[in-house]
Design a protein around this motif. Structure first.
Motif, PDB file in Angstrom:
ATOM      1  N   ASP A   2       0.790  -1.233   0.000  1.00 44.33           N
ATOM      2  CA  ASP A   2       0.000   0.000   0.000  1.00 44.33           C
ATOM      3  C   ASP A   2       0.823   1.284   0.000  1.00 44.33           C
ATOM      4  N   ILE A   3       2.030   1.231   0.531  1.00 43.58           N
ATOM      5  CA  ILE A   3       2.766   2.482   0.712  1.00 43.58           C
ATOM      6  C   ILE A   3       3.420   2.916  -0.605  1.00 43.58           C
ATOM      7  N   ASP A   4       3.408   4.188  -0.857  1.00 44.82           N
ATOM      8  CA  ASP A   4       4.130   4.777  -1.977  1.00 44.82           C
ATOM      9  C   ASP A   4       5.553   5.041  -1.491  1.00 44.82           C
ATOM     10  N   GLN A   5       6.508   4.223  -1.947  1.00 39.72           N
ATOM     11  CA  GLN A   5       7.867   4.320  -1.409  1.00 39.72           C
ATOM     12  C   GLN A   5       8.541   5.636  -1.787  1.00 39.72           C
ATOM     13  N   GLN A   6       8.147   6.216  -2.907  1.00 35.33           N
ATOM     14  CA  GLN A   6       8.698   7.516  -3.282  1.00 35.33           C
ATOM     15  C   GLN A   6       8.180   8.606  -2.354  1.00 35.33           C
ATOM     16  N   GLN A   7       6.876   8.557  -2.047  1.00 38.97           N
ATOM     17  CA  GLN A   7       6.310   9.526  -1.111  1.00 38.97           C
ATOM     18  C   GLN A   7       6.899   9.322   0.277  1.00 38.97           C
ATOM     19  N   LEU A   8       7.104   8.065   0.641  1.00 33.87           N
ATOM     20  CA  LEU A   8       7.688   7.745   1.940  1.00 33.87           C
ATOM     21  C   LEU A   8       9.064   8.372   2.082  1.00 33.87           C
ATOM     22  N   ALA A   9       9.847   8.347   1.018  1.00 35.99           N
ATOM     23  CA  ALA A   9      11.189   8.933   1.069  1.00 35.99           C
ATOM     24  C   ALA A   9      11.124  10.426   1.379  1.00 35.99           C
ATOM     25  N   GLY A  10      10.034  11.071   0.960  1.00 32.95           N
ATOM     26  CA  GLY A  10       9.874  12.492   1.239  1.00 32.95           C
ATOM     27  C   GLY A  10       9.568  12.800   2.690  1.00 32.95           C
TER      28      GLY A  10
END
Length: 328
Positions: free
Chosen positions: A288-296
């Motif tokens: 479910d997690i957006d790993q690119q958004q998570l990096a932000g």
């Protein structure tokens, strides 16, 4: 030899944190030997490093409640050399040596296989905070709190649990109300997925027995008066997932929300969940997690920066997650 954050206590019970070179023979005798790639700095770790909370049960201690790495050697039937694994909870970093080190030896039952879809860095960008946020979302779902029921409040919205909870709830289709004491972060919270941002001062004063129904559910990492207010303003048959105590361990509330509106208070214990629940939560995070958004939501520090960063975290000067590159 390997590097580690090393905590000792003097005769006056003051905690001293240093970056040390330790010998492999100093590692505890446990089933699985892990070469650590990444760790995190959590609120609990900061309390342990600074000695401001009674987190560490015995000294000397290597703190760090999270780690991800590669198995070097294993006496466990569940894991073999070369397996990628992650760990959070189980009193690691409190009773047992933890992840703020280049090496760790741990019990096999404490480990979770790293989902293949999840990068090791992303696993620590999530860490205990993301795992706890997912347990909270799942608890609300089990209580039948669907997006159609109404908005979900997230307190401590700028913290690790809060920020990831907003992302997960938005991804699942919920309308999210974020509560924060940092008005300068309003735009950042809206960008994460919150549809409304409120001042935490609305919630941190003594609560009425019952207030205006404002949300269908909530994820609270604050406790004390905030949690009491959250419950008092929850809609009929709503649910509140309680996972933290940043404001305090007390709960100065009335029974009114529970017996007059049928509100359910769900306690979230992320420390000793069984393997099946852990794997389910981590598999869903990977999906479910957006790993690119998570990096932000994340910034990275070296192991030698961890001690200083602990003070910054406790001072409320850190937004989101801190990932520690233990090999830098």
């Amino acid at each position: 030899m390997f590097q580690a954050i090393y905590l000792t206590q003097d005769d006056h019970r003051a905690t001293h944190a240093t970056l040390e070179q330790l010998d492999e023979t100093q590692l505890p005798e446990r089933e699985v030997w892990v070469d650590v790639e990444w760790s995190t700095l959590n609120y609990k770790d900061a309390l342990a490093i600074t000695g401001r909370g009674k987190i560490v049960r015995q000294f000397p201690m290597v703190p760090g409640i999270d780690l991800v790495g590669v198995v070097r050697e294993s006496a466990s039937s569940e894991y073999s050399a070369g397996d990628r694994v992650l760990l959070n909870g189980w009193s690691v970093g409190e009773k047992y040596w933890g992840g703020l080190a280049q090496q760790a030896r741990v019990d096999g039952r404490w480990l979770t296989p790293l989902p293949p879809e999840l990068r090791p860095f992303s696993a620590m960008a999530l860490g205990t905070a993301g795992y706890t946020a997912m347990l909270c979302v799942q608890a609300l779902e089990r209580q039948g709190i669907t997006p159609e029921r109404g908005p979900i409040l997230v307190t401590g919205a700028n913290g690790g649990v809060g920020s990831i909870a907003i992302v997960l709830l938005k991804q699942a289709g919920y309308q999210v109300i974020a509560a924060t004491g940092r008005s300068d972060q309003r735009d950042a919270l809206l960008a994460l997925g919150a549809s409304e941002v409120i001042d935490r001062n609305e919630l941190n004063q003594p609560a009425p027995p019952l207030g205006k129904a404002r949300w269908a559910g909530a994820i609270d990492s604050v406790g004390s008066h905030t949690l009491a207010n959250v419950c008092a303003h929850t809609q009929e048959d709503g649910a509140v997932a309680s996972c933290g105590l940043a404001q305090g361990m007390d709960f100065p509330a009335s029974v009114a929300p529970f017996i007059l509106r049928g509100v359910t208070l769900c306690g979230i214990n992320s420390v000793t969940r069984p393997a099946s629940e852990r794997q389910d939560a981590w598999q869903r995070l990977a999906r479910d997690i957006d790993q690119q958004q998570l990096a932000g939501l994340t910034h990275t520090i070296a192991l030698n920066e961890t001690i200083g960063a602990a003070d910054q975290l406790l001072a409320g000067k850190v937004r989101g997650r801190i990932v520690v590159d233990v090999n830098r």
